[in-house]
Design an enzyme around this catalytic site. Sequence first.
Site, mmCIF file in Angstrom:
data_model
loop_
_atom_site.group_PDB
_atom_site.id
_atom_site.type_symbol
_atom_site.label_atom_id
_atom_site.label_comp_id
_atom_site.label_asym_id
_atom_site.label_seq_id
_atom_site.Cartn_x
_atom_site.Cartn_y
_atom_site.Cartn_z
ATOM 1 N N HIS A 213 0.869 -1.180 0.000
ATOM 2 C CA HIS A 213 0.000 0.000 0.000
ATOM 3 C C HIS A 213 0.899 1.222 0.000
ATOM 4 C CE1 HIS A 213 -3.580 2.460 0.791
ATOM 5 N NE2 HIS A 213 -2.752 3.202 1.498
ATOM 6 N N CYS A 214 0.777 2.041 -1.017
ATOM 7 C CA CYS A 214 1.640 3.211 -1.179
ATOM 8 C C CYS A 214 0.954 4.434 -0.568
ATOM 9 C CB CYS A 214 1.959 3.456 -2.652
ATOM 10 S SG CYS A 214 3.068 4.865 -2.916
ATOM 11 N N THR A 215 1.525 4.940 0.505
ATOM 12 C CA THR A 215 0.958 6.110 1.172
ATOM 13 C C THR A 215 0.977 7.326 0.260
ATOM 14 O OG1 THR A 215 1.739 5.249 3.290
ATOM 15 C CG2 THR A 215 1.134 7.574 3.217
ATOM 16 N N GLY A 218 -1.766 6.982 -2.152
ATOM 17 C CA GLY A 218 -3.073 6.858 -1.526
ATOM 18 C C GLY A 218 -3.836 5.663 -2.049
ATOM 19 N N ASN A 219 -3.121 4.660 -2.561
ATOM 20 C CA ASN A 219 -3.765 3.506 -3.180
ATOM 21 C C ASN A 219 -2.864 2.289 -3.020
ATOM 22 O OD1 ASN A 219 -5.640 2.030 -4.621
ATOM 23 N ND2 ASN A 219 -5.177 2.914 -6.609
#
Length: 364
Positions: A213-215, A218-219
């Site tokens: 999950h890539c902060t 945001g996805n």
Amino acid sequence: QGPEGRLPQGHGGSWGVGEGAMSRYLAYVNPKDDLDEVIETAPAPLGIVCISGVEPPFADYLTSKYDGLSTVSCRGRFALGQRHNTASTIIMIFGPLAYYMFSVLPRALPPPGQDELWASVLVLSQQTLGCIIVISFLSAAFSNPGIIPRNDCVPVEVEAHIEGRQRQPKPRYLLINDITIKQKFCNSCKIFRPPRSKHCSFCDNCVLRFDHHCTWLGNCVGLYNYRYFVALIYSATLFLLETIYVTGDVLFDQCGDDDDEIACFVALWGEPYLIMLLFYCFFLLIAVLLLCIYHSVISCQNLTTNEHVKNYYNKGNPFDEGPLLNCRQIYCYPELVVASGPDRIRASYIPQGPFSDDGSFDDL
């Protein structure tokens, strides 16, 4: 939907098998006690999901039945997790990018009639990389990463294998390329997770071939948008290298050709935005360059970030078929579950050999 409000699962269900990547992966979640099937046909090529869309049954599900935390639109083409994270990254990326393209780059170009070839190559390269960055970022941040449909209740076939006070179904074991891996049941989605999938606690989705999950995006980064993410970090690395060179060249010109250090300091003092841009790009370059190296290595090993960080395949990686086939599968044929050969789906509640017992398939 199937009986008792459940989504049909696996081979022979109304989802069908062989049409696309999602259908093929869902063939591995058929809740039968003992599964031994071979699918010879290759799944349909995975196109650009945000344009071609997902397979029709899943589009219907994402339109009317989806119950996760992501914002899904356009029949499952787009999905967005944390909007404020995405908005912050857009400001942090496109603000400096616009300043550089319209204020810094023109100052680095030679006067008309001088070094026109160099100027044309530089401008074309920067514009091309800038466009790739914008397109790949938007595709990675807003594309459906591979959201797996969930059941409304536990399948009947699984109820006989529920045990313990928490009423948790027993795990199954998949035998892929003669290597056994644990397949856990997702209590949130009420399904056995397909190989390499994971439930993301941020988005409340099980995601196909979950990478991380890539902060910043945001996805989640999964099967459908992993290639866009890799294109983003590679194009950003090249763009930042050129940007640092051009910005440094502009600052050097401000100092002139003399050796007067005080005059040079005064000249640089008058360019605070250029200096901040230079340091900003330098730190970004370190980050994306390390990401490029890291994802190049795990791609050659056919690993996801989640699998690598948790050392999930400590008994052997069933998906590793050598760097060439691994990269071919990930970047050219991502719809394939295994890099070569047919899908032989073998699942049982009894392990068929030593297996990796790590947290890659746990609820986190």
